[in-house]
Scaffold this motif. Structure first.
Motif, PDB file in Angstrom:
ATOM      1  N   PRO A 166       0.811  -1.226   0.000  1.00 62.05           N
ATOM      2  CA  PRO A 166       0.000   0.000   0.000  1.00 62.05           C
ATOM      3  C   PRO A 166       0.842   1.273   0.000  1.00 62.05           C
ATOM      4  O   PRO A 166       0.455   2.278  -0.619  1.00 62.05           O
ATOM      5  CB  PRO A 166      -0.805  -0.126   1.306  1.00 62.05           C
ATOM      6  N   GLU A 167       2.010   1.242   0.658  1.00 58.95           N
ATOM      7  CA  GLU A 167       2.823   2.451   0.738  1.00 58.95           C
ATOM      8  C   GLU A 167       3.442   2.836  -0.606  1.00 58.95           C
ATOM      9  O   GLU A 167       3.928   3.966  -0.769  1.00 58.95           O
ATOM     10  CB  GLU A 167       3.921   2.298   1.798  1.00 58.95           C
ATOM     11  N   GLY A 168       3.445   1.911  -1.563  1.00 60.12           N
ATOM     12  CA  GLY A 168       3.992   2.223  -2.880  1.00 60.12           C
ATOM     13  C   GLY A 168       2.971   2.773  -3.855  1.00 60.12           C
ATOM     14  O   GLY A 168       3.331   3.293  -4.917  1.00 60.12           O
ATOM     15  N   ILE A 169       1.686   2.663  -3.520  1.00 61.17           N
ATOM     16  CA  ILE A 169       0.630   3.127  -4.422  1.00 61.17           C
ATOM     17  C   ILE A 169       0.638   4.651  -4.482  1.00 61.17           C
ATOM     18  O   ILE A 169       0.693   5.341  -3.465  1.00 61.17           O
ATOM     19  CB  ILE A 169      -0.760   2.638  -3.944  1.00 61.17           C
ATOM     20  N   ARG A 170       0.572   5.188  -5.695  1.00 59.36           N
ATOM     21  CA  ARG A 170       0.508   6.622  -5.895  1.00 59.36           C
ATOM     22  C   ARG A 170      -0.882   6.991  -6.436  1.00 59.36           C
ATOM     23  O   ARG A 170      -1.452   6.262  -7.245  1.00 59.36           O
ATOM     24  CB  ARG A 170       1.578   7.086  -6.889  1.00 59.36           C
TER      25      ARG A 170
END
Length: 229
Positions: A166-170
């Motif tokens: 989730p932390e990589g989703i932009r």
């Protein structure tokens, strides 16, 4: 609705329209170059995060470090990605039966733009991530019943599934800003002042379609360095 996959496709489609109107075959070549430039930047950002986390640059990591997921907008419109897996190994083979990018290009009557975009996009993201990986797209929804995408020697096991971090989703606001400004950079680099005219025409089309507020947000990404995560 705000920024989403269809908005993202609209930007690419309009660059195709104006580049080919102004420059013909040279415009088509510039468009393909811009798609690859944009996509490789995205892949390199994914690789940078993976290396930072000590992860190998293989297909599992590629899937895990992807930067987007279907928005609620396209889910509600009924055009979110619909994928079946035909093979896990040694080659991972996907069939894509529905896609919001295909939907947008089709609604705009721009099949040729969709073919030019989708035939090189995913392979270019993968090349930016790890040029030793082989990603092939032998057919797309624009001229077949479904897309086929193949990752050679994927290393996947039967039934293996990978969740994106989730932390990589932009957000698609970011992806649309990246698309517009990377394409603009290529357009201006190749065609100079005439390329800048194309960029202004695309922005005007975007403003007419989505309004001044969203166009202002898009313009706000002008000085973003999309080469780094």
């Amino acid at each position: 609705m705000g920024f989403n996959e269809k908005t993202h496709a609209f930007i690419a489609a309009k660059f195709y329209v104006h580049l080919t109107e102004h420059f013909g075959e040279r415009g088509k070549a510039a468009f393909t170059h811009a798609v690859r430039y944009y996509a490789e930047q995205r892949g390199r950002r994914m690789a940078q995060r993976a290396i930072r986390d000590g992860q190998p640059l293989n297909y599992e990591t590629y899937c895990r470090y992807g930067e987007w997921k279907n928005t609620k907008d396209v889910e509600e419109l009924g055009c979110s990605n619909q994928v079946t897996v035909e093979s896990y190994g040694p080659d991972y083979v996907m069939q894509i039966h529905r896609c919001p990018w295909h939907t947008q290009f089709k609604e705009m009557g721009l099949k040729d733009a969709g073919l030019a975009y989708c035939s090189v996009l995913d392979a270019s993201i993968c090349r930016g991530f790890n040029p030793d990986m082989v990603y092939e797209v032998p057919q797309t929804l624009h001229d077949h019943d479904y897309c086929i995408q193949i990752i050679r020697d994927s290393g996947f096991e039967d039934g293996q599934a990978v969740e994106k971090r989730p932390e990589g989703i932009r957000p698609f606001e970011y992806h649309c800003g990246h698309s517009y400004w990377s394409f603009s950079e290529v357009s201006a680099a190749i065609f100079g002042a005439e390329g800048e005219t194309v960029n202004l025409e695309v922005m005007e089309d975007f403003k007419n379609e989505y309004g001044e507020e969203m166009a202002g947000i898009l313009a706000g990404y002008r000085n973003t360095n999309f080469n780094v995560c």
